[in-house]
Design a protein around this motif. Structure first.
Motif, PDB file in Angstrom:
ATOM      1  N   PRO A  11       0.828  -1.200   0.000  1.00 53.37           N
ATOM      2  CA  PRO A  11       0.000   0.000   0.000  1.00 53.37           C
ATOM      3  C   PRO A  11       0.867   1.257   0.000  1.00 53.37           C
ATOM      4  O   PRO A  11       2.033   1.223   0.369  1.00 53.37           O
ATOM      5  CB  PRO A  11      -0.795  -0.122   1.303  1.00 53.37           C
ATOM      6  CG  PRO A  11       0.067  -0.952   2.177  1.00 53.37           C
ATOM      7  CD  PRO A  11       0.789  -1.889   1.277  1.00 53.37           C
ATOM      8  N   SER A  12       0.273   2.355  -0.427  1.00 51.79           N
ATOM      9  CA  SER A  12       0.949   3.653  -0.411  1.00 51.79           C
ATOM     10  C   SER A  12       0.135   4.627   0.424  1.00 51.79           C
ATOM     11  O   SER A  12      -1.051   4.434   0.648  1.00 51.79           O
ATOM     12  CB  SER A  12       1.078   4.213  -1.827  1.00 51.79           C
ATOM     13  OG  SER A  12       1.942   3.423  -2.585  1.00 51.79           O
ATOM     14  N   GLY A  13       0.770   5.680   0.841  1.00 53.86           N
ATOM     15  CA  GLY A  13       0.096   6.699   1.615  1.00 53.86           C
ATOM     16  C   GLY A  13      -0.308   6.173   2.986  1.00 53.86           C
ATOM     17  O   GLY A  13       0.308   5.260   3.528  1.00 53.86           O
ATOM     18  N   PHE A  14      -1.338   6.752   3.527  1.00 53.20           N
ATOM     19  CA  PHE A  14      -1.773   6.335   4.853  1.00 53.20           C
ATOM     20  C   PHE A  14      -2.579   5.039   4.838  1.00 53.20           C
ATOM     21  O   PHE A  14      -3.015   4.575   5.880  1.00 53.20           O
ATOM     22  CB  PHE A  14      -2.546   7.471   5.543  1.00 53.20           C
ATOM     23  CG  PHE A  14      -1.636   8.584   5.957  1.00 53.20           C
ATOM     24  CD1 PHE A  14      -0.811   8.445   7.061  1.00 53.20           C
ATOM     25  CD2 PHE A  14      -1.569   9.756   5.222  1.00 53.20           C
ATOM     26  CE1 PHE A  14       0.049   9.442   7.443  1.00 53.20           C
ATOM     27  CE2 PHE A  14      -0.713  10.770   5.595  1.00 53.20           C
ATOM     28  CZ  PHE A  14       0.109  10.618   6.704  1.00 53.20           C
ATOM     29  N   ALA A  15      -2.742   4.430   3.658  1.00 52.89           N
ATOM     30  CA  ALA A  15      -3.343   3.096   3.577  1.00 52.89           C
ATOM     31  C   ALA A  15      -2.442   2.070   4.257  1.00 52.89           C
ATOM     32  O   ALA A  15      -2.901   0.994   4.635  1.00 52.89           O
ATOM     33  CB  ALA A  15      -3.582   2.711   2.120  1.00 52.89           C
TER      34      ALA A  15
END
Length: 155
Positions: A11-15
């Protein structure tokens, strides 16, 4: 890209903070930091053994933080080499923390049979807490490793 490879992507970001096993970065970070703080705040009874514990806790704390931040900013770009890196790192970290937890437990047991335990009771309690958090960090890294290997296998 097949659906199996898509399901196995990082996953990327705050995911990262909402996906499993990547949510385990948080307990790894917290437990590792607590081991670092507790061992650093006690009297070092056996410098060689507790030096390894400090190395492992600081090393894993820093690398886990860098890995988490690189996932949050999306530095991996969806490449499968990062899945391999994730699986490799968590395997090494699990082995390192297991050895550190056992060494810290050994040091704590040796301190517990000291004749002047009353004077060292606070240090003894901190060492016990460090052992507990070291084993919890080990457990977090092992669980993360198992699921990272499953993600790696399906990528």
């Amino acid at each position: 890209m097949s659906s199996a490879a898509t399901a196995a992507s990082l996953p990327s970001g705050f995911a990262v903070l909402t996906s499993f096993p990547d949510i385990l970065f948080i307990p790894e970070f917290v437990f590792g930091g607590l081991v670092w703080i507790l061992v650093a705040s006690t009297k070092v009874a056996v410098p060689t053994l507790q030096g390894w514990v400090m190395f492992v806790s600081v090393f894993c704390f820093v690398i886990t933080t860098l890995l988490l931040l690189s996932y949050i900013i999306g530095a991996h770009g969806g490449k499968t080499s990062w899945i391999t890196l994730d699986a490799f790192y968590h395997g090494i970290a699990a082995l390192f923390y297991l050895s550190a937890a056992v060494l810290q437990a050994s040091t704590t047991v040796g301190l517990g049979v000291s004749p002047n335990l009353a004077l060292l009771f606070k240090i003894y309690q901190e060492d016990i807490a460090a052992v507990v958090f070291a084993f919890l960090a080990t457990l977090s890294y092992v669980i993360h490793e198992v699921f990272s290997l499953l993600r790696w296998k399906s990528s």
